[in-house]
Design an enzyme around this catalytic site. Structure first.
Site, PDB file in Angstrom:
ATOM      1  N   MET A 167      -2.777  -7.350   6.149  1.00 26.30           N
ATOM      2  CA  MET A 167      -3.875  -8.105   5.519  1.00 26.30           C
ATOM      3  C   MET A 167      -3.462  -8.708   4.172  1.00 26.30           C
ATOM      4  SD  MET A 167      -6.724  -5.159   6.195  1.00 26.30           S
ATOM      5  CE  MET A 167      -6.673  -4.171   7.703  1.00 26.30           C
ATOM      6  N   SER A 168      -2.154  -8.954   3.995  1.00 32.95           N
ATOM      7  CA  SER A 168      -1.686  -9.434   2.679  1.00 32.95           C
ATOM      8  C   SER A 168      -0.492 -10.352   2.857  1.00 32.95           C
ATOM      9  CB  SER A 168      -1.279  -8.220   1.829  1.00 32.95           C
ATOM     10  OG  SER A 168      -0.097  -7.629   2.343  1.00 32.95           O
ATOM     11  N   TYR A 224      -9.848  -9.549   1.137  1.00 33.22           N
ATOM     12  CA  TYR A 224     -10.980  -8.762   1.645  1.00 33.22           C
ATOM     13  C   TYR A 224     -11.671  -7.948   0.553  1.00 33.22           C
ATOM     14  CZ  TYR A 224      -7.749  -4.739   1.814  1.00 33.22           C
ATOM     15  OH  TYR A 224      -6.847  -3.763   1.483  1.00 33.22           O
ATOM     16  N   GLU A 225     -10.994  -7.782  -0.612  1.00 36.38           N
ATOM     17  CA  GLU A 225     -11.637  -7.064  -1.731  1.00 36.38           C
ATOM     18  C   GLU A 225     -12.687  -7.943  -2.398  1.00 36.38           C
ATOM     19  OE1 GLU A 225      -8.717  -4.869  -4.393  1.00 36.38           O
ATOM     20  OE2 GLU A 225      -7.343  -6.030  -3.148  1.00 36.38           O
ATOM     21  N   HIS A 277      -6.465   4.295   6.813  1.00 34.32           N
ATOM     22  CA  HIS A 277      -5.693   3.943   5.611  1.00 34.32           C
ATOM     23  C   HIS A 277      -4.942   5.183   5.081  1.00 34.32           C
ATOM     24  CE1 HIS A 277      -4.484   1.436   2.308  1.00 34.32           C
ATOM     25  NE2 HIS A 277      -5.092   2.199   1.399  1.00 34.32           N
ATOM     26  N   ALA A 336       2.592  -2.600   3.857  1.00 32.49           N
ATOM     27  CA  ALA A 336       2.430  -1.665   4.970  1.00 32.49           C
ATOM     28  C   ALA A 336       1.851  -2.480   6.115  1.00 32.49           C
ATOM     29  CB  ALA A 336       1.475  -0.553   4.571  1.00 32.49           C
ATOM     30  N   SER A 387       0.832  -1.210   0.000  1.00 31.18           N
ATOM     31  CA  SER A 387       0.000   0.000   0.000  1.00 31.18           C
ATOM     32  C   SER A 387       0.861   1.253   0.000  1.00 31.18           C
ATOM     33  CB  SER A 387      -0.889   0.021   1.248  1.00 31.18           C
ATOM     34  OG  SER A 387      -1.962  -0.853   1.109  1.00 31.18           O
ATOM     35  N   HIS A 436      -6.139  -8.294  -2.482  1.00 35.07           N
ATOM     36  CA  HIS A 436      -6.348  -8.771  -1.106  1.00 35.07           C
ATOM     37  C   HIS A 436      -7.646  -9.584  -1.083  1.00 35.07           C
ATOM     38  CE1 HIS A 436      -4.276  -4.832  -0.947  1.00 35.07           C
ATOM     39  NE2 HIS A 436      -3.608  -5.318   0.076  1.00 35.07           N
ATOM     40  N   HIS A 487      -2.976   1.313  -4.628  1.00 34.90           N
ATOM     41  CA  HIS A 487      -2.549   0.163  -5.445  1.00 34.90           C
ATOM     42  C   HIS A 487      -2.955   0.413  -6.891  1.00 34.90           C
ATOM     43  CE1 HIS A 487      -1.496  -2.796  -2.226  1.00 34.90           C
ATOM     44  NE2 HIS A 487      -2.247  -1.961  -1.516  1.00 34.90           N
TER      45      HIS A 487
END
Ligand SMILES: O=P(O)(O)O[C@H]1O[C@H](CO)[C@@H](O)[C@H]1O
Length: 315
Positions: free
Chosen positions: A228-229, A97-98, A286, A125, A39, A95, A70
């Protein structure tokens, strides 16, 4: 779930090579090093020489990255003196979550493998769980704690494929040799030792940031940073036989208070005319994550470039 075509056969993945062969000159077509930009970190590819950007939409099987910070494109180019080392960077990642499936999340890594990538530098990040890793620190990841994997959410789930091991060992997932290269590169650049730390990355699904209790839990379980990645990409790269390096940029502290002040005591003290000092209400965003990425992107870029230079020298 993602609407991209979910064919992950080697033939389908490899069909991207034919497309790329019509776009790229020969010297860019066989990248040695892959980079995944976290990110706010797409500037990692800003100074590639002879840089050519290829939008994901012009390739087969790629999703579209929907997260601010991104871009949906691969960047090809050369890094380092002389002929330079051919590299490819994902300017944006996917990700789970997308709404992307884990196959889509790891798909670009599989394409990199077909292109011949030997080493991958995966950046992200992340929130820090360790006071010794303050905001702005780059953390060289040596291990991970993946609660989704432990509970049945793993990109390698599915029928066995003859070209991959069924049971992938992870004790050496984070290449010792590349972790050495990180510190050698930092030394060559003269970076202060406080710039760089080492630690364990906890993968959570997101998109919520951690609750205080979750932060305490992850810290107690041995995680240094959380994001988260990354872990799905690490698993796919390891399965493909690519050497893996992960660099996390600490963009924020995870809010982990040691305990909770009793609100009953707070109200009673106030009613008795002895109000307690207010408890700060801290929240991560974010925007804050992207701002630190912008501020520290140059250091991260110089480190990644120096690493690639060293990898080029060692063949
Ligand atoms: O891991 P990258 O893609 O760097 O992004 C991190 O930043 C976002 C949260 O701010 C999440 O997507 C988290 O994983």
């Amino acid at each position: 779930m993602s609407t991209v075509h979910e064919d992950t056969s080697l033939e389908f993945i490899a069909s991207n090579l034919d497309i790329l062969a019509t776009i790229l000159p020969e010297r860019l077509l066989k990248p040695q090093v892959g980079i995944v930009c976290g990110s706010g970190l797409s500037t990692l590819a800003a100074s590639f020489r002879e840089r050519i950007e290829v939008p994901y939409s012009s390739l087969k099987g790629f999703g579209i990255s929907t997260v601010h910070g991104h871009k949906s494109a691969l960047a090809f180019g050369l890094v380092g003196p002389g002929d330079g080392v051919p590299v490819v960077a994902m300017l944006g990642r996917f990700h789970a979550y997308e709404g992307h499936s884990l196959s889509t999340v790891v798909y670009p890594v599989r394409v990199m493998a077909r292109l011949g990538v030997k080493d991958i530098i995966i950046t992200n990040a992340a929130g820090s769980l360790d006071p010794a890793l303050p905001v702005g620190t780059i953390v060289s990841i040596r291990d991970h704690l993946a609660l989704p994997n432990l509970t049945g959410f793993n990109p390698l789930l599915g029928p066995a494929k003859p070209q991959y091991p069924r049971f992938l060992p992870l004790s050496t997932a984070y290449s010792h040799s590349l972790r050495r290269t990180v510190f050698l590169a930092a030394h060559e650049l003269g970076l202060p030792s406080s710039t760089l730390g080492e630690g364990t990355y906890a993968w959570v699904s997101g998109p919520t940031y951690e609750s205080p209790a979750e932060g305490r839990f992850l810290r107690a379980a041995g995680a240094s940073v959380v994001g988260m990645s990354t872990v799905p990409e690490v698993l796919a790269a390891k399965e493909e036989g690519i050497e893996v390096c992960v660099l996390s940029l600490v963009t924020n502290f995870v809010v982990v208070p040691d305990g909770y002040r009793s609100v009953r005591e707070e109200v009673e003290a106030e009613l008795a005319g002895r109000p307690l000092p207010p408890v700060p209400q801290v929240e991560v965003s974010h925007e804050e994550v992207l701002a630190i990425g912008k501020e520290k992107g140059e250091v991260m870029r110089s480190l990644v470039e120096k690493m690639i230079e060293l990898l080029g020298k060692s063949g």
